[in-house]
Design a protein around this motif. Structure first.
Motif, PDB file in Angstrom:
ATOM      1  N   GLN A 267       0.828  62.530  66.898  1.00  0.00           N
ATOM      2  CA  GLN A 267       0.986  62.998  65.525  1.00  0.00           C
ATOM      3  C   GLN A 267      -0.200  62.595  64.661  1.00  0.00           C
ATOM      4  N   LEU A 268      -0.635  61.327  64.812  1.00  0.00           N
ATOM      5  CA  LEU A 268      -1.740  60.838  63.982  1.00  0.00           C
ATOM      6  C   LEU A 268      -3.040  61.554  64.327  1.00  0.00           C
ATOM      7  N   ARG A 269      -3.303  61.779  65.624  1.00  0.00           N
ATOM      8  CA  ARG A 269      -4.525  62.486  66.011  1.00  0.00           C
ATOM      9  C   ARG A 269      -4.480  63.946  65.558  1.00  0.00           C
ATOM     10  N   GLY A 270      -3.267  64.521  65.508  1.00  0.00           N
ATOM     11  CA  GLY A 270      -3.143  65.896  65.058  1.00  0.00           C
ATOM     12  C   GLY A 270      -3.445  66.063  63.582  1.00  0.00           C
ATOM     13  N   LYS A 271      -3.236  65.005  62.803  1.00  0.00           N
ATOM     14  CA  LYS A 271      -3.473  65.083  61.355  1.00  0.00           C
ATOM     15  C   LYS A 271      -4.871  64.625  60.962  1.00  0.00           C
ATOM     16  N   ALA A 272      -5.506  63.807  61.803  1.00  0.00           N
ATOM     17  CA  ALA A 272      -6.777  63.185  61.434  1.00  0.00           C
ATOM     18  C   ALA A 272      -7.958  63.965  61.994  1.00  0.00           C
ATOM     19  N   LYS A 273      -9.098  63.799  61.336  1.00  0.00           N
ATOM     20  CA  LYS A 273     -10.349  64.355  61.836  1.00  0.00           C
ATOM     21  C   LYS A 273     -11.067  63.247  62.599  1.00  0.00           C
ATOM     22  N   VAL A 274     -11.212  63.415  63.908  1.00  0.00           N
ATOM     23  CA  VAL A 274     -11.843  62.417  64.765  1.00  0.00           C
ATOM     24  C   VAL A 274     -13.053  63.040  65.426  1.00  0.00           C
ATOM     25  N   ASP A 275     -14.228  62.484  65.165  1.00  0.00           N
ATOM     26  CA  ASP A 275     -15.466  62.953  65.788  1.00  0.00           C
ATOM     27  C   ASP A 275     -15.979  61.879  66.737  1.00  0.00           C
ATOM     28  N   VAL A 276     -16.044  62.190  68.037  1.00  0.00           N
ATOM     29  CA  VAL A 276     -16.592  61.275  69.036  1.00  0.00           C
ATOM     30  C   VAL A 276     -18.058  61.622  69.212  1.00  0.00           C
ATOM     31  N   MET A 277     -18.933  60.719  68.789  1.00  0.00           N
ATOM     32  CA  MET A 277     -20.360  61.011  68.737  1.00  0.00           C
ATOM     33  C   MET A 277     -21.064  60.520  70.000  1.00  0.00           C
ATOM     34  N   LEU A 278     -20.805  61.231  71.105  1.00  0.00           N
ATOM     35  CA  LEU A 278     -21.463  60.964  72.376  1.00  0.00           C
ATOM     36  C   LEU A 278     -22.258  62.190  72.769  1.00  0.00           C
ATOM     37  N   SER A 279     -23.245  61.988  73.652  1.00  0.00           N
ATOM     38  CA  SER A 279     -24.028  63.120  74.131  1.00  0.00           C
ATOM     39  C   SER A 279     -23.193  63.961  75.082  1.00  0.00           C
ATOM     40  N   ALA A 280     -23.738  65.088  75.507  1.00  0.00           N
ATOM     41  CA  ALA A 280     -22.972  66.040  76.324  1.00  0.00           C
ATOM     42  C   ALA A 280     -22.505  65.429  77.629  1.00  0.00           C
ATOM     43  N   ASP A 281     -23.290  64.498  78.196  1.00  0.00           N
ATOM     44  CA  ASP A 281     -22.894  63.905  79.471  1.00  0.00           C
ATOM     45  C   ASP A 281     -21.970  62.712  79.289  1.00  0.00           C
TER      46      ASP A 281
END
Length: 312
Positions: A267-281
């Protein structure tokens, strides 16, 4: 607890005390009903609930278990809480709580505690007796369809040895006596090959296949297994005996807690904006963290000796 783990526990708890000190830790009000003041470090009171919480955190007692204030365990944990407060006060006196790194670590610890409190309030509070009872009844329903089998084993190294075992049993020899004399399975030979009761789903596949439709009193084998050639005797078959509600309750509560946390996080992840800043690999950029020790100047880095230079 080893000395290193005790020190680690004290240091972690000292971070928590630093946070409390920064908010005015001299409050004389009991944090819980019927709480009891058990010590004082300068102007800060240590309550019995503080000691009990530390004992739970160290895994010395379970959540909800009592801790007698007159016990040796209570006094030992109390001494550790006193040490924690002394270390935290000294760290505060030296200004160690004012650095950006300390603030980040304190914030991470605070977030961890708040997350635990949310789980206790939202998830654990929703685990009712009715929910435990419902899941227990479902387990009972499944258990009624399961069957336990009690088996004895004689394990041989080769098939000719296993065939010889079948011949001796066919002449009327006791299975238990032959197991003690000839089985190479050290775990069961001295108990007459007794494997006890178990269900087919937890047995090795070769055993389960051989025993699936065999009635009590049957001798099964020989057949090959990973450990050798097995001959089995089916002693008994019975409906699986389910645990009582009280025996099953801790496991059910753990399962319901896990499911509650999983749903809450969804539920919390569905409401929040989460950006994981990793490279493509999936790898993070190759950059040292700000808290990493500074690299040595080039003049201090050992240079490789020219080829042919003798070793010093």
């Amino acid at each position: 607890m080893t000395p290193n783990s005790r020190i680690a526990s004290i240091l972690m708890a000292s971070l928590l005390v630093l946070t409390a000190c920064g908010r005015g830790g001299g409050d004389e009000r009991a944090p819980e009903p019927n709480d009891r003041a058990v010590a004082k470090v300068q102007d800060q009171t240590i309550w019995a609930s503080d000691v009990k919480r530390e004992a739970v955190a160290q895994g010395l007692i379970g959540e909800g278990e009592p801790l007698d204030v007159t016990s040796d365990l209570f006094r030992r944990v109390l001494d550790e809480v006193i040490d924690q407060k002394l270390l935290a006060r000294e760290a505060e006196r030296r200004g160690l709580d004012n650095s950006p790194l300390a603030e980040r670590r304190l914030q991470a610890t605070r977030e961890r505690i708040l997350g635990d409190m949310l789980v206790e309030t939202v998830v654990n509070g929703a685990i009712s007796d009715q929910a435990v009872q419902t899941l227990y009844q479902e387990q009972l329903r499944l258990a009624r369809t399961s069957e336990e089998i009690r088996v004895r084993l004689i394990l041989s190294r080769t098939k000719p040895e296993a065939d010889a075992v079948i011949g001796i049993l066919g002449q009327g020899a006791s299975f238990e006596a032959v197991a003690m004399e000839r089985s190479v399975d050290e775990a069961t030979r001295f108990s007459g090959g007794d494997l006890g009761y178990s269900t087919l789903d937890v047995m090795p596949q070769a055993y389960a296949n051989a025993l699936r439709d065999r009635p009590a009193g049957s001798t099964v084998g020989p057949f090959q297994t990973e450990g050798g050639w097995a001959v089995l005797r089916v002693e008994d078959r019975r409906k699986e005996s389910p645990p009582t509600l009280e025996q099953a309750r801790p496991q059910i509560v753990r399962y319901l807690t896990y499911e509650g946390v999983r749903r809450l996080l969804e539920q919390l992840r569905g409401k929040a904006k989460v950006d994981v800043m990793l490279s493509a690999d999936g790898a993070a950029p190759a950059q040292e963290p700000a808290s990493a020790p500074a690299a040595a100047p080039p003049s201090q880095v050992a240079q490789p000796a020219p080829a042919g230079t003798p070793a010093q």
